[in-house]
Design a protein around this motif. Structure first.
Motif, short mmCIF file in Angstrom:
data_model
loop_
_atom_site.label_atom_id
_atom_site.label_comp_id
_atom_site.label_asym_id
_atom_site.label_seq_id
_atom_site.Cartn_x
_atom_site.Cartn_y
_atom_site.Cartn_z
N GLN A 116 36.26 46.40 32.28
CA GLN A 116 36.62 45.22 33.06
C GLN A 116 38.14 45.11 33.23
N GLN A 120 40.20 45.59 36.77
CA GLN A 120 40.94 44.47 37.35
C GLN A 120 42.42 44.82 37.56
N SER A 123 42.79 47.21 40.61
CA SER A 123 42.56 46.58 41.92
C SER A 123 43.65 45.56 42.24
N GLN A 124 44.17 44.85 41.25
CA GLN A 124 45.23 43.87 41.50
C GLN A 124 46.59 44.52 41.75
N PRO A 129 40.18 50.13 44.48
CA PRO A 129 39.43 49.73 43.28
C PRO A 129 38.84 50.94 42.54
#
Length: 154
Positions: A116, A120, A123-124, A129
């Motif tokens: 996770q 994250q 992708s941020q 992604p």
């Protein structure tokens, strides 16, 4: 060998997960490199803590393959580490066999958290992604049993 696995099956049922704590996150990206299709390297592992026999550290590192130049440096890497603490009233958490099981169990417990947070962060960051693959439960169990037999035989 089967006896060691049997003993661990019985004693593992007495082991409880006490805590999972994020202890390290690192994200590095070379902004001069244009994101594109590259091979991804995933390194996962866990080891027992040297200062606490009931604790393990689970680590995961994801990086893109090195640039085309000969520097060997990755244009992007993400690392995370979690400290996992176990407890038991009856199991000997300091035995070599139990330590091998706890290290494998720590990775199994933490992998969804690694998956996770790394997904994250990537992708941020503006990169496409990336989700780490799912690992079936039977694969974790298989790895735990192999590790146990190697420790018992050694």
């Amino acid at each position: 060998m089967a006896k060691a696995a049997e003993i661990n099956s019985r004693t593992l049922s007495d082991v409880q997960l006490k805590s999972v704590t994020l202890v390290h996150v690192n994200f590095e990206r070379d902004l001069d490199v244009v994101p594109g299709r590259r091979d991804v390297r995933i390194e996962i592992g866990s080891e027992m803590s040297t200062d606490d026999p009931s604790a393990a550290v689970s680590r995961c590192r994801v990086s893109l393959d090195a640039n085309d130049d000969d520097s060997g440096e990755s244009p992007m890497s993400v690392e995370s580490a979690y400290r996992v603490v176990f407890s038991s009233e009856s199991a000997d958490l300091e035995s070599e066999d139990m330590q091998a099981h706890l290290a494998a169990l720590a990775m199994r417990v933490c992998y969804p958290y690694h998956r996770q947070i790394i997904g994250q962060m990537i992708s941020q960051s503006g990169l496409p992604p990336l989700l780490l693959p799912l690992v079936p439960d039977d694969q974790w169990v298989l790895n735990m049993n192999v590790k146990s037999e190697e420790v018992a035989a050694g």
